[in-house]
Every structure is written in C-alpha cells, then in structure tokens.
Design a protein around this motif. Structure first.
Motif, mmCIF file in Angstrom:
data_model
loop_
_atom_site.group_PDB
_atom_site.id
_atom_site.type_symbol
_atom_site.label_atom_id
_atom_site.label_comp_id
_atom_site.label_asym_id
_atom_site.label_seq_id
_atom_site.Cartn_x
_atom_site.Cartn_y
_atom_site.Cartn_z
ATOM 1 N N GLU A 61 5.006 2.745 -9.567
ATOM 2 C CA GLU A 61 3.126 3.856 -8.616
ATOM 3 C C GLU A 61 3.255 2.490 -7.659
ATOM 4 O O GLU A 61 3.058 1.253 -8.203
ATOM 5 N N ILE A 62 3.273 3.475 -6.267
ATOM 6 C CA ILE A 62 2.401 2.431 -5.164
ATOM 7 C C ILE A 62 1.020 2.773 -5.599
ATOM 8 O O ILE A 62 0.574 3.766 -5.108
ATOM 9 N N PHE A 63 -0.235 1.777 -5.106
ATOM 10 C CA PHE A 63 -1.516 2.418 -4.732
ATOM 11 C C PHE A 63 -2.005 1.806 -3.675
ATOM 12 O O PHE A 63 -1.577 0.796 -3.025
ATOM 13 N N TYR A 64 -2.715 2.674 -2.626
ATOM 14 C CA TYR A 64 -3.168 2.551 -1.388
ATOM 15 C C TYR A 64 -4.900 2.257 -1.758
ATOM 16 O O TYR A 64 -5.723 3.303 -2.193
ATOM 17 N N PHE A 65 -5.306 1.441 -1.465
ATOM 18 C CA PHE A 65 -6.633 1.055 -1.116
ATOM 19 C C PHE A 65 -6.754 1.303 0.835
ATOM 20 O O PHE A 65 -6.794 0.181 1.900
ATOM 21 N N GLY A 66 -8.477 2.247 0.347
ATOM 22 C CA GLY A 66 -9.391 1.259 1.838
ATOM 23 C C GLY A 66 -8.510 2.107 2.443
ATOM 24 O O GLY A 66 -7.446 3.119 3.389
ATOM 25 N N GLY A 67 -8.733 1.212 4.625
ATOM 26 C CA GLY A 67 -8.046 2.000 5.776
ATOM 27 C C GLY A 67 -8.755 2.167 6.710
ATOM 28 O O GLY A 67 -9.871 2.765 6.347
ATOM 29 N N HIS A 68 -8.721 2.483 7.265
ATOM 30 C CA HIS A 68 -9.200 2.893 8.656
ATOM 31 C C HIS A 68 -8.530 4.560 8.965
ATOM 32 O O HIS A 68 -7.178 4.981 9.042
ATOM 33 N N CYS A 69 -8.903 5.191 9.444
ATOM 34 C CA CYS A 69 -8.714 6.776 9.681
ATOM 35 C C CYS A 69 -8.165 7.029 10.880
ATOM 36 O O CYS A 69 -7.873 8.632 11.055
ATOM 37 N N ASN A 70 -8.320 5.793 11.759
ATOM 38 C CA ASN A 70 -7.618 6.195 13.098
ATOM 39 C C ASN A 70 -7.834 7.366 14.368
ATOM 40 O O ASN A 70 -8.008 7.829 14.919
ATOM 41 N N HIS A 71 -9.966 7.143 13.858
ATOM 42 C CA HIS A 71 -10.535 7.703 14.758
ATOM 43 C C HIS A 71 -12.050 7.362 14.086
ATOM 44 O O HIS A 71 -12.696 6.247 13.239
ATOM 45 N N ASN A 123 -13.048 3.531 1.465
ATOM 46 C CA ASN A 123 -12.650 2.852 0.004
ATOM 47 C C ASN A 123 -11.980 3.605 -0.840
ATOM 48 O O ASN A 123 -12.218 3.182 -1.800
ATOM 49 N N SER A 124 -11.228 4.395 -0.365
ATOM 50 C CA SER A 124 -11.055 5.209 -1.956
ATOM 51 C C SER A 124 -10.017 4.634 -2.273
ATOM 52 O O SER A 124 -9.111 3.513 -1.828
ATOM 53 N N LEU A 125 -9.114 4.857 -3.468
ATOM 54 C CA LEU A 125 -7.893 4.561 -3.570
ATOM 55 C C LEU A 125 -7.377 5.842 -4.757
ATOM 56 O O LEU A 125 -7.567 6.631 -4.592
ATOM 57 N N TYR A 126 -6.091 5.963 -3.962
ATOM 58 C CA TYR A 126 -5.160 7.010 -4.159
ATOM 59 C C TYR A 126 -3.160 6.167 -4.810
ATOM 60 O O TYR A 126 -3.624 4.014 -4.767
ATOM 61 N N SER A 127 -2.568 6.406 -5.558
ATOM 62 C CA SER A 127 -1.393 6.054 -6.631
ATOM 63 C C SER A 127 -0.852 7.696 -6.164
ATOM 64 O O SER A 127 -1.248 8.186 -4.935
ATOM 65 N N PHE A 128 0.560 6.457 -5.942
ATOM 66 C CA PHE A 128 1.859 7.461 -4.732
ATOM 67 C C PHE A 128 3.327 6.894 -6.112
ATOM 68 O O PHE A 128 3.362 5.959 -6.217
ATOM 69 N N ASN A 129 3.811 8.230 -6.599
ATOM 70 C CA ASN A 129 4.481 8.161 -7.567
ATOM 71 C C ASN A 129 5.903 8.433 -6.591
ATOM 72 O O ASN A 129 5.928 9.580 -6.871
ATOM 73 N N VAL A 130 6.880 7.013 -7.073
ATOM 74 C CA VAL A 130 7.954 7.365 -6.339
ATOM 75 C C VAL A 130 9.010 8.482 -7.395
ATOM 76 O O VAL A 130 10.226 8.156 -6.620
ATOM 77 N N ASP A 131 8.661 8.563 -8.403
ATOM 78 C CA ASP A 131 9.855 9.276 -8.870
ATOM 79 C C ASP A 131 9.294 10.657 -8.659
ATOM 80 O O ASP A 131 10.203 11.764 -8.235
ATOM 81 N N THR A 132 8.015 10.816 -8.624
ATOM 82 C CA THR A 132 8.068 12.793 -8.517
ATOM 83 C C THR A 132 7.242 12.973 -6.666
ATOM 84 O O THR A 132 7.176 14.352 -5.756
ATOM 85 N N PHE A 133 6.943 11.887 -5.889
ATOM 86 C CA PHE A 133 6.275 11.750 -4.624
ATOM 87 C C PHE A 133 5.303 12.435 -4.368
ATOM 88 O O PHE A 133 4.945 13.144 -3.531
ATOM 89 N N ASN A 134 4.512 11.617 -5.395
ATOM 90 C CA ASN A 134 3.032 13.500 -4.930
ATOM 91 C C ASN A 134 1.971 11.864 -5.212
ATOM 92 O O ASN A 134 1.675 10.800 -5.726
ATOM 93 N N TRP A 135 1.037 12.144 -4.324
ATOM 94 C CA TRP A 135 -0.372 11.543 -3.888
ATOM 95 C C TRP A 135 -0.873 11.789 -4.884
ATOM 96 O O TRP A 135 -1.294 13.037 -5.101
ATOM 97 N N LYS A 136 -2.011 10.951 -5.746
ATOM 98 C CA LYS A 136 -2.651 10.892 -6.274
ATOM 99 C C LYS A 136 -4.463 10.850 -5.925
ATOM 100 O O LYS A 136 -4.466 9.514 -5.730
ATOM 101 N N GLU A 137 -5.947 11.175 -5.790
ATOM 102 C CA GLU A 137 -6.683 9.997 -5.645
ATOM 103 C C GLU A 137 -7.245 9.815 -6.559
ATOM 104 O O GLU A 137 -7.340 10.426 -7.959
ATOM 105 N N LEU A 138 -7.614 9.003 -6.723
ATOM 106 C CA LEU A 138 -7.962 7.897 -8.002
ATOM 107 C C LEU A 138 -9.455 7.658 -8.119
ATOM 108 O O LEU A 138 -10.319 8.017 -9.229
#
Length: 196
Positions: A85-95, A101-116
């Motif tokens: 799993e790769i986890f992604y936190f925060g970031g700028h929205c580009n506008h 301050n959201s946290l997401y996971s990305f599964n490298v086997d299923t290529f699916n995003w999930k908001e945690l």
C-alpha cells in the motif's frame, strides 16, 4: 506514428512524489501541463486517475489506469509505503488556497484508491502541503507519522497544543509553517498528535 510502449515517458511535472514497492517505482500527481485549476471536474479526475509505473529492472515506464477516487490534493502531498500500500496525505488542490488533510491509500495489486480519512477543518492535522510522512511500527502496530507542513493561516484546524507555527513573510504572508506531529494508527483509523 504512435510511440512504442517501450518509448513511453511520463510528462514533465513538479510537486509530486515517486515511491518504490518491490521492483517498481510508482509516480502520481504533481503539477503538470494541462492540469485544471479547479477543485474537481471530470478532466482533473481523468488526469489524476492514472499511475506512472517504472519497472526498475528494465527501466520501462508505462501509464496504468486506477479505480476509485484519487486524492484532490494533487500537488505537494506526502507519501509513504507499508507493504503493498502507498499512503498519500494532504496536498494542494491546484487552485486558489485549497489544501487538504485527507489520507488515502493506493493498493499496488488492485490499483484502487481508498479514502481513509476525509479532509476537514475541524480537527488536525492542519490542511497543508509540503509536509513529511513516514511509516513506523510500534508494538507490532503500523502507524503513519505526518510531520510539519505549510498552509494558509486563515482557514485551518485548531492549533495543536505545544506545536509551533510561524507566519511566512513577503508574498506568502497569509501562510504559516508548522512543526505538528500527528500519528495515524492504521488498525483503528485514529489520528492523534504528539505532545511536546
């Protein structure tokens, strides 16, 4: 004439990250040509619903589609890996001044995003970008630790007790840097902050 798959190279970008899982590099998001300066629309979702993957043994890049909804914080987010799993936190929205301050996971086997954990201004960590995130194990439990960051001072969560916040000077005078430290326990989905 179409380029061969072996000749594919990702577009130029900045404020993104690339992480390694096994024999592959996974690169997502960042500021790139044509990224819409909006909170969310179909064009932005389409651009952000792909993962750039490099096979380290061959040096070959390919772009792969993903499922689920990718994070809106597409620039300056933090990333860390635990297992597959790769986890992604925060970031700028580009506008405008839209930070997350959201946290997401990305599964490298299923290529699916999930908001945690969704973005909210009611509790920490603050909505920000350019922070750090590491994965640690404590007493057999997996944690993500979010450290520091930079964001608007006028639209954010209550300050973390004991943390330091400093206003930026000059052009970014409405921004602040911080030394917040937040722990996210994966097994329970609970976020807590570190006391100084």
């Amino acid at each position: 004439m179409a380029a061969k798959a072996a000749d594919y190279q990702p577009v130029k970008r900045e404020n993104h990250s690339t992480v390694r899982v096994g024999d592959y590099l996974y690169m997502w998001g960042g500021a790139q040509p044509g990224l819409p300066e909006v909170h969310n629309n179909e064009e932005k979702k389409s651009m952000c619903s792909v993962m750039e993957v490099c096979h380290l043994r061959t040096g070959r890049w390919e772009q792969k589609p993903t499922t689920g909804n990718p994070p809106l914080g597409v620039r300056g987010y933090a990333a860390a890996t635990i297992g597959r799993e790769i986890f992604y936190f925060g970031g700028h929205c580009n506008h405008d001044d839209c930070y997350h301050n959201s946290l997401y996971s990305f599964n490298v086997d299923t290529f699916n995003w999930k908001e945690l954990s969704p973005t909210t201004s009611h509790h920490g960590p603050m909505m920000k970008h350019h922070c750090g995130m590491i994965a640690i194990k404590v007493n057999g439990e997996d944690y993500l630790v979010v450290i520091g960051g930079w964001a608007p001072s006028f639209d954010n969560t209550p300050k973390q007790p004991g943390a330091q916040y400093s206003e930026a000077k000059g052009i970014a005078s409405s921004r602040q840097r911080c030394n917040e430290i937040h722990f996210y326990k994966l097994s329970t989905g609970q976020s807590t902050y570190s006391l100084y």
